[in-house]
Design a protein around this motif. Sequence first.
Motif, mmCIF file in Angstrom:
data_model
loop_
_atom_site.group_PDB
_atom_site.id
_atom_site.type_symbol
_atom_site.label_atom_id
_atom_site.label_comp_id
_atom_site.label_asym_id
_atom_site.label_seq_id
_atom_site.Cartn_x
_atom_site.Cartn_y
_atom_site.Cartn_z
ATOM 1 N N GLY A 79 4.170 -3.277 6.085
ATOM 2 C CA GLY A 79 3.904 -3.918 4.811
ATOM 3 C C GLY A 79 2.608 -4.688 4.715
ATOM 4 O O GLY A 79 2.587 -5.770 4.140
ATOM 5 N N ASN A 80 1.519 -4.149 5.216
ATOM 6 C CA ASN A 80 0.256 -4.883 5.165
ATOM 7 C C ASN A 80 -0.602 -4.520 3.958
ATOM 8 O O ASN A 80 -1.603 -5.161 3.698
ATOM 9 C CB ASN A 80 -0.542 -4.665 6.454
ATOM 10 N N GLY A 121 0.537 1.925 4.418
ATOM 11 C CA GLY A 121 0.398 0.512 4.101
ATOM 12 C C GLY A 121 1.493 -0.037 3.213
ATOM 13 O O GLY A 121 1.641 -1.243 3.105
ATOM 14 N N LEU A 122 2.262 0.815 2.549
ATOM 15 C CA LEU A 122 3.317 0.311 1.667
ATOM 16 C C LEU A 122 4.481 -0.231 2.484
ATOM 17 O O LEU A 122 4.797 -1.415 2.411
ATOM 18 C CB LEU A 122 3.785 1.405 0.718
ATOM 19 N N LEU A 123 5.122 0.607 3.256
ATOM 20 C CA LEU A 123 6.193 0.157 4.148
ATOM 21 C C LEU A 123 5.695 0.028 5.579
ATOM 22 O O LEU A 123 5.889 -0.996 6.216
ATOM 23 C CB LEU A 123 7.374 1.127 4.098
ATOM 24 N N ILE A 124 5.075 1.099 6.075
ATOM 25 C CA ILE A 124 4.520 1.070 7.436
ATOM 26 C C ILE A 124 3.132 1.691 7.409
ATOM 27 O O ILE A 124 2.769 2.405 6.477
ATOM 28 C CB ILE A 124 5.401 1.832 8.454
ATOM 29 N N GLN A 125 2.370 1.383 8.449
ATOM 30 C CA GLN A 125 1.067 2.014 8.635
ATOM 31 C C GLN A 125 0.933 2.405 10.089
ATOM 32 O O GLN A 125 1.062 1.573 10.979
ATOM 33 C CB GLN A 125 -0.072 1.074 8.250
ATOM 34 N N VAL A 126 0.718 3.699 10.320
ATOM 35 C CA VAL A 126 0.547 4.228 11.671
ATOM 36 C C VAL A 126 -0.786 4.933 11.727
ATOM 37 O O VAL A 126 -0.991 5.871 10.967
ATOM 38 C CB VAL A 126 1.681 5.224 12.022
#
Length: 70
Positions: A35-36, A20-25
């Motif tokens: 960035g959510n 969730g900081l840079l990407i979320q997979v």
Amino acid sequence: MSDWGPVFVAVVLFILLTPGLLIQVPGKSKAIEFGNFQTSGVSILVHSIIYFALICILLLAIGIHMYVGS
């Protein structure tokens, strides 16, 4: 001399792979979200597996070392 390579690699990967900081997979509505600042149990598991794989590759296979001090 102390070897700071493993510490540096672990900290950088931890910051980059925090869900969730840079990407979320996987994301909540898409496969990849950027960035959510949200997370889920599945994304924590996926990011943990990616983190473990990269740590093993960088520290065991490549053998990154950084010596600081005299």
